[in-house]
Enzyme design. Structure first.
Site, PDB file in Angstrom:
ATOM      1  N   LYS A 216       0.836  -1.209   0.000  1.00  0.00           N
ATOM      2  CA  LYS A 216       0.000   0.000   0.000  1.00  0.00           C
ATOM      3  C   LYS A 216       0.874   1.263   0.000  1.00  0.00           C
ATOM      4  O   LYS A 216       0.640   2.216  -0.751  1.00  0.00           O
ATOM      5  CB  LYS A 216      -0.904  -0.031   1.235  1.00  0.00           C
ATOM      6  CG  LYS A 216      -1.572   1.266   1.571  1.00  0.00           C
ATOM      7  CD  LYS A 216      -2.573   1.657   0.520  1.00  0.00           C
ATOM      8  CE  LYS A 216      -2.969   3.093   0.685  1.00  0.00           C
ATOM      9  NZ  LYS A 216      -4.364   3.323   0.649  1.00  0.00           N
ATOM     10  N   CYS A 270      -3.712  10.860   1.762  1.00  0.00           N
ATOM     11  CA  CYS A 270      -3.046   9.580   1.466  1.00  0.00           C
ATOM     12  C   CYS A 270      -1.661   9.800   0.881  1.00  0.00           C
ATOM     13  O   CYS A 270      -0.658   9.488   1.509  1.00  0.00           O
ATOM     14  CB  CYS A 270      -3.886   8.794   0.469  1.00  0.00           C
ATOM     15  SG  CYS A 270      -5.605   8.681   0.938  1.00  0.00           S
TER      16      CYS A 270
HETATM   17  N1  SAJ Z   1      -2.167  14.785  -8.450  1.00  0.00           N
HETATM   18  C1  SAJ Z   1      -1.326  15.518  -9.268  1.00  0.00           C
HETATM   19  N2  SAJ Z   1      -1.045  15.023 -10.503  1.00  0.00           N
HETATM   20  C2  SAJ Z   1      -1.585  13.860 -10.971  1.00  0.00           C
HETATM   21  C3  SAJ Z   1      -2.439  13.120 -10.124  1.00  0.00           C
HETATM   22  C4  SAJ Z   1      -2.718  13.607  -8.872  1.00  0.00           C
HETATM   23  O1  SAJ Z   1      -0.812  16.575  -8.891  1.00  0.00           O
HETATM   24  O2  SAJ Z   1      -1.297  13.513 -12.102  1.00  0.00           O
HETATM   25  C5  SAJ Z   1      -2.481  15.287  -7.100  1.00  0.00           C
HETATM   26  C6  SAJ Z   1      -3.987  15.528  -6.898  1.00  0.00           C
HETATM   27  O3  SAJ Z   1      -4.372  16.789  -7.393  1.00  0.00           O
HETATM   28  C7  SAJ Z   1      -4.081  15.426  -5.391  1.00  0.00           C
HETATM   29  C8  SAJ Z   1      -3.037  14.361  -5.041  1.00  0.00           C
HETATM   30  O4  SAJ Z   1      -2.171  14.285  -6.157  1.00  0.00           O
HETATM   31  O5  SAJ Z   1      -3.740  16.644  -4.770  1.00  0.00           O
HETATM   32  C9  SAJ Z   1      -3.605  12.997  -4.731  1.00  0.00           C
HETATM   33  O6  SAJ Z   1      -4.648  12.663  -5.635  1.00  0.00           O
HETATM   34  P1  SAJ Z   1      -4.787  11.215  -6.295  1.00  0.00           P
HETATM   35  O7  SAJ Z   1      -5.964  11.220  -7.178  1.00  0.00           O
HETATM   36  O8  SAJ Z   1      -3.479  10.841  -6.928  1.00  0.00           O
HETATM   37  O9  SAJ Z   1      -4.943  10.238  -5.067  1.00  0.00           O
HETATM   38  P2  SAJ Z   1      -5.905  10.165  -3.752  1.00  0.00           P
HETATM   39  O10 SAJ Z   1      -5.124  10.708  -2.608  1.00  0.00           O
HETATM   40  O11 SAJ Z   1      -7.239  10.726  -4.003  1.00  0.00           O
HETATM   41  O12 SAJ Z   1      -6.054   8.554  -3.628  1.00  0.00           O
HETATM   42  C10 SAJ Z   1      -4.878   7.746  -3.568  1.00  0.00           C
HETATM   43  C11 SAJ Z   1      -5.060   6.569  -4.549  1.00  0.00           C
HETATM   44  N3  SAJ Z   1      -3.780   5.881  -4.719  1.00  0.00           N
HETATM   45  C12 SAJ Z   1      -3.285   5.598  -5.922  1.00  0.00           C
HETATM   46  O13 SAJ Z   1      -3.820   5.926  -6.959  1.00  0.00           O
HETATM   47  C13 SAJ Z   1      -1.992   4.829  -5.953  1.00  0.00           C
HETATM   48  C14 SAJ Z   1      -6.129   5.620  -4.026  1.00  0.00           C
HETATM   49  O14 SAJ Z   1      -6.212   4.462  -4.845  1.00  0.00           O
HETATM   50  C15 SAJ Z   1      -5.808   5.208  -2.586  1.00  0.00           C
HETATM   51  O15 SAJ Z   1      -6.780   4.327  -2.063  1.00  0.00           O
HETATM   52  C16 SAJ Z   1      -5.803   6.467  -1.757  1.00  0.00           C
HETATM   53  O16 SAJ Z   1      -4.725   7.300  -2.236  1.00  0.00           O
HETATM   54  C17 SAJ Z   1      -5.569   6.104  -0.286  1.00  0.00           C
HETATM   55  O17 SAJ Z   1      -6.571   6.046   0.461  1.00  0.00           O
HETATM   56  O18 SAJ Z   1      -4.433   5.784   0.076  1.00  0.00           O
END
Ligand code: SAJ
Length: 418
Positions: A216, A270
């Protein structure tokens, strides 16, 4: 999905993960006892409503409560399986705070009986599941907990099964995603697989508890490192006068390249948190993971500086305007697009910092939120477009993607307007 032999499942922690999971078991006609320390959450759920925003969750919970399969309480009761889904935040020094897991474990220990399964779902540092077994052993010494080598008597099954669902897609991903299941011993893994097969359509893959914990953390660190790479590229491209969005989409046409998108920083509860769990365990070894955190954490400061420079540029072009007469509009406050969640949001942090330090009038648009407790004005999209001198795009909500403003003074952190 299979018929389950678990008659009663108890979910400890009815938040973003625990509540949908509880409702999912209940939808499979398993009796679910949800436990939470928050009386308001318990009362809301027992009325068939939800206290968090997640698409389709209200329907699922309402149906489960009406059908009598889901009930919430503040005090743990006996069950066949216990699922711990409480928060694991960071302490000030970037060390994981396991106090919620400890409290939940100690709360269920008195009602555990021989043959019960305990699953830790909370994102945890390596070793936390073994720590849960130790806490149970201290609180209920009559129950033998499993050991890693499967030697000796064991009265309980204990496993880690990290949640991996994406906020905004939780209901679908809970069913469809594969699950990594790591028992303290093989028997615990098997037992936990039986439990999840009640509603999971994805594969339930068995490993040990430590690997499941690390899996994870690895998934979220992978994403953090990839975003840090994109954020570093965005800063480099800014200096070299290259459009970073074009650059990334060109590079991603290579069959083995998949760079994520830069932005104002990384938010949420996360990805901005979990990599620290690896760093805190192995600080000397986790150099790249720490650097990614630091790179992403430094991005909001870089954006704030960009806005400051934009204001200076604007004032130089309009010498008759005073600084306090300049209006800066921030577009988006949530931590990512198309949700209303402000937790650890870089967009909110940047907006607040601009309000406090810029000396201009700062307004914000957030289509997913009606009221804000912060000390700046929330306006609608039209009002922002007509009144602002400088536009700062912080979140790529779909509402913002529909337009391409033609004003000269834009700071676009998501590459949708430039
Ligand atoms: N972000 C970027 N660029 C991107 C993608 C995201 O800057 O290309 C930023 C987003 O704007 C945000 C942050 O990253 O601020 C996190 O967003 P996210 O969509 O990447 O992830 P979370 O935090 O909503 O959810 C993640 C997910 N993990 C993965 O995709 C590996 C989810 O599957 C997990 O269950 C969750 O963390 C968790 O609970 O750990």
């Amino acid at each position: 999905m299979q018929e389950t032999s678990f008659k009663t499942v108890s979910v400890i922690g009815l938040g973003y993960i625990g509540l949908p999971t509880a409702a999912m078991f209940a939808s499979r006609k398993v009796n679910v006892i949800g436990v939470d320390v928050n009386q308001h959450a318990v009362d809301t759920i027992n009325e068939g409503h939800v206290h968090i925003v997640e698409p389709d969750l209200d329907m699922l919970v309402g149906a489960a409560v009406t059908a009598g399969y889901l009930r919430a309480t503040t005090t743990p009761e006996p069950a066949d399986a216990f699922l711990i889904a409480v928060p694991t935040p960071l302490k000030g020094d970037h060390e994981p705070d396991l106090s919620y897991i400890e409290a939940a474990t100690k709360a269920i220990a008195p009602v555990l009986k021989k043959g019960d399964l305990v699953v830790l779902e909370s994102t945890s540092p390596v070793g936390a599941t073994e720590q849960v077994a130790e806490w149970i052993s201290e609180e209920s010494p009559d129950l033998a907990v499993p050991s890693r080598d499967s030697k000796g008597r064991s009265d309980l099954y204990i496993a880690h099964c990290p949640e991996r669902v994406l906020p905004g897609q939780v209901v679908r991903e809970l069913v469809e995603n594969d699950r990594v299941i790591g028992g303290i011993n093989q028997e615990s893994s098997q037992k936990a697989v039986e439990l999840y097969q009640a509603f999971v359509k994805g594969d339930c893959i068995i490993t040990n508890a430590r690997t499941a914990e690390m899996a994870k953390l690895t998934e979220n660190s992978y994403r953090d490192v990839n975003i840090a790479f994109a954020n570093e590229l965005s800063v480099i491209c800014d200096e070299l006068d290259i459009n970073v969005s074009d650059l990334i989409s060109l590079s991603n046409r290579h069959p083995r390249v998949n760079i994520l998108q830069p932005g104002p920083g990384v938010g949420g509860h996360c990805i901005a948190v979990d990599p620290w769990f690896i760093v805190s365990k192995t600080p000397e070894k986790a150099k790249l993971i720490r650097q990614a955190r630091e790179t992403n954490n430094s991005k909001p400061g870089w954006v704030i500086n960009k806005v400051r420079k934009k204001v200076e540029q604007f004032l130089a072009e309009y010498p008759n305007k005073k600084r306090e007469e300049v209006t800066v509009a921030c577009f988006g406050l949530a931590f990512k697009p198309d949700i209303d969640d402000l937790r650890e949001s870089p967009a909110l942090h940047i907006t607040q910092e601009l309000v406090n330090t810029l000396g201009c009038k700062v307004i914000a648009v957030e289509p997913n939120i009606k009221i804000i407790k912060e000390d700046f004005e929330l306006v609608n999209l039209d009002a922002a477009f007509t009144t602002a001198d400088i536009y700062v795009l912080l979140v790529d909500h779909y509402q913002f993607k529909r337009f391409k403003p033609s004003v000269a003074h834009i700071v676009d952190t998501k590459g949708i307007w430039l």
